[in-house]
Write an enzyme that holds these catalytic residues in place. Structure first.
Site, PDB file in Angstrom:
ATOM      1  N   ASN A 150       0.614  -1.341  -0.137  1.00  0.00           N
ATOM      2  CA  ASN A 150       0.052  -0.033  -0.086  1.00  0.00           C
ATOM      3  C   ASN A 150       0.906   1.213  -0.130  1.00  0.00           C
ATOM      4  OD1 ASN A 150       0.693  -0.941   2.568  1.00  0.00           O
ATOM      5  ND2 ASN A 150      -0.653   0.749   3.498  1.00  0.00           N
ATOM      6  N   GLU A 248       3.299  -4.888  12.094  1.00  0.00           N
ATOM      7  CA  GLU A 248       2.543  -4.006  11.828  1.00  0.00           C
ATOM      8  C   GLU A 248       1.399  -4.362  10.932  1.00  0.00           C
ATOM      9  OE1 GLU A 248       4.900  -1.339  13.978  1.00  0.00           O
ATOM     10  OE2 GLU A 248       2.994  -0.934  13.114  1.00  0.00           O
ATOM     11  N   CYS A 282      -3.176   1.529   6.434  1.00  0.00           N
ATOM     12  CA  CYS A 282      -3.614   0.968   7.607  1.00  0.00           C
ATOM     13  C   CYS A 282      -4.147   1.822   8.695  1.00  0.00           C
ATOM     14  CB  CYS A 282      -2.321   0.054   8.286  1.00  0.00           C
ATOM     15  SG  CYS A 282      -1.008   1.121   8.544  1.00  0.00           S
ATOM     16  N   GLU A 461       7.419   0.614  16.521  1.00  0.00           N
ATOM     17  CA  GLU A 461       8.484   1.098  15.765  1.00  0.00           C
ATOM     18  C   GLU A 461       8.333   2.406  15.645  1.00  0.00           C
ATOM     19  OE1 GLU A 461       9.912  -1.033  12.325  1.00  0.00           O
ATOM     20  OE2 GLU A 461       9.294  -2.997  12.951  1.00  0.00           O
TER      21      GLU A 461
END
Ligand code: TXE
Length: 485
Positions: A150, A248, A282, A461
């Protein structure tokens, strides 16, 4: 036709088995290139190269590693247009979005971690005048980096930059749907003279090349961004090998819109947070919860603005949305909307594939879609669609809003729209999500912890959190007597 090669040990090499995958252009649906269909043998070569390069790379001073990252950032920036065109052609996002968001952020990722490594600190603990403890942070070796389609370059460099800064070497496996900018990055790594084997790029399928990387005995850590279901597969594979993992994953992000909010700001930002990059981020908003008293007015104004969004040629400056990334993903999104319809939920706008113009009729376009639902339970409210589809649902009061926001397996992000600071403060605490925005969206400070709660991820992160993930910290205890003063 463009044919991408793997970048292993400082050389551009074909896949050992000589097999390639077609690369489709979402804009027209046409095949416009090919990428290696790499196998475990290619991954073995890449890991061996990274392993051989590790001792010298980790022995460099932090400033020396930082200088390489600054050079990479400068080289990408010089080729911004080339990268933006490649990103847009590969993923479908409008070129202007790649030029303003993805590529500049990839540049920033390298610059940020080049600086962060210079400020990384270790700890010391003075137990007594004769006993000193101090810690050392050590890179772990070959980092396995797996990235999604993405935000291809943005998320790939969000892994490569800290991994290298911390002194690891890397084998990266970009998504097979969007290999183009990763290949351009390999050319940049070559240009700036990054020592061979420090960063290797292997292209191919997740269940083949990706799996080989996850399972490789010489890869002690895996950083993965992608689907929650895929993470379960990777987790099962990696756990018995005691690998350090960062996940993630997906999200189903709520926006809580209280009646006292700044309505214009809430409308403008929520339209953007719902449909930017065709909703394929996301962090995009996908569930709007609106206080009952505001619902009719908000819904009318929101749908009016969504109808004005231009779905068009990603090469055109005035397209807000381009096509979805693949025919399969377009089918997946259409399926979600169709099932919502059959379950009786009202589609207020969009809800179908679109053809912006005749020449693009085979592209994977989908209209920005708003669906009205009365409760938080249906599939469309529970599953991540990862496309231009949002739901609008009323809430009665604060408790109902928080309960609805927390009613999915995900916990990645949330936005809260209210002028009441107490309410914002407590809602931000009560909502189970790793990233909460209040009266804004996608405002990012790269030092903060980034990651999801619940099924949206494992680990954090960003800034020192990334440098911690990509290193191991040991404690050294010294007994220092006074016998030889
Ligand atoms: O991710 P996948 P995809 C979510 C979103 C999307 C779904 C699937 O819901 O619809 O994930 O997207 C590699 N072993 N997000 O298909 O399949 C694969 O080759 C090792 C949210 O892109 O998870 C690719 O490089 N690797 C996310 C990467 O994993 C494997 C962004 C992601 O692929 C593998 C993207 C395996 N068994 C999707 N299977 C976010 N949080 O940003 C696949 N891969």
């Amino acid at each position: 036709m463009d044919r991408i090669l793997n970048y292993i040990d400082g050389a551009f090499v074909p896949p050992l088995a000589g097999q390639y995958l077609d690369n489709h252009e979402p804009r027209t649906g046409a095949v416009y290139g090919q990428l290696p269909d790499s196998t475990a043998a290619d991954v073995d070569r890449a890991v061996a190269a990274a392993k051989a390069a590790f001792p010298a790379w980790q022995a460099l001073k932090r400033q020396e590693r930082a200088q390489y990252l600054y050079k990479i950032a400068d080289a990408i920036e010089k080729k911004l247009d080339l990268f933006a065109k490649a990103e847009s052609r590969d993923q479908g996002k409008p070129i202007h979005l790649a030029r303003s968001m993805d590529i500049p952020r990839a540049v920033e990722n390298f610059r940020f971690f080049a600086g962060a490594i210079l400020h990384q600190q270790e700890k010391a603990f003075q137990t007594s005048p004769e006993v000193l403890n101090y810690t050392r942070r050590e890179p772990m070796g070959v980092a396995g980096l797996i990235s999604p389609w993405n935000l291809p370059l943005y998320l790939l460099t969000w892994k490569i930059a800290p991994a290298l800064a911390a002194g690891n070497t890397a084998v990266a496996k970009p998504s097979e749907l969007t290999p183009a900018t990763a290949f351009l990055l390999a050319e940049v790594l070559d240009e700036v003279g990054l020592p061979k084997g420090v960063c290797n790029l292997v292209f191919g399928l997740g269940e083949k090349a990706g799996d080989a990387l996850v399972a490789h005995p010489d890869v002690p850590l895996i950083s993965f961004t992608g689907g929650t279901e895929t993470a379960a597969v990777i987790g099962r594979r990696a756990a018995p090998l005691y690998k350090k993992i960062s996940f993630e994953l997906g999200g189903k992000n709520p926006a809580l819109i209280f009646a006292d909010c700044d309505l214009d700001a809430a409308l403008a930002t929520t339209v953007r947070s719902s449909f930017l990059n065709q909703g394929e981020i996301c962090l995009c908003t996908s569930r709007l919860f609106v206080e009952e008293s505001l619902l009719p007015k908000f819904t009318e104004l929101f749908v009016e603005r969504v109808r004005q969004l231009k779905v068009g040629d990603p090469e055109s400056q005035d397209s807000f949305m381009g096509p979805l990334v693949s025919a399969e993903h377009q089918d997946k999104v259409a399926g979600f909307v169709q099932r919502a319809r059959t379950q009786g939920h009202r589609v207020l706008c969009g809800g179908e594939r679109v053809t912006p113009q005749k020449s693009l009729e085979k592209g994977y376009y989908f209209a920005p879609t708003v669906i009205s639902t009365d409760d938080a339970s249906p599939e469309i409210m529970q599953q991540e669609v990862f496309g231009p589809v949002v739901t609008i649902t009323p809430f009665r009061d604060y408790a109902d809003a928080v309960c609805k926001a927390n009613s999915t397996r995900y916990g990645l992000a949330a936005t809260i729209w209210t002028r009441n600071l107490e309410r914002a403060h407590h809602a931000a605490a009560d909502i189970k999500a790793g990233q909460i925005w209040v009266n804004t969206w996608m405002l990012r400070d790269l030092r903060v912890p980034f990651g999801g709660m619940k099924d949206s991820g494992i680990g954090r992160e960003g800034g020192d959190y990334s440098l911690e993930f990509y290193t191991e910290e040991k404690n050294i205890c010294l007994q220092l007597g006074r016998n030889q003063l």
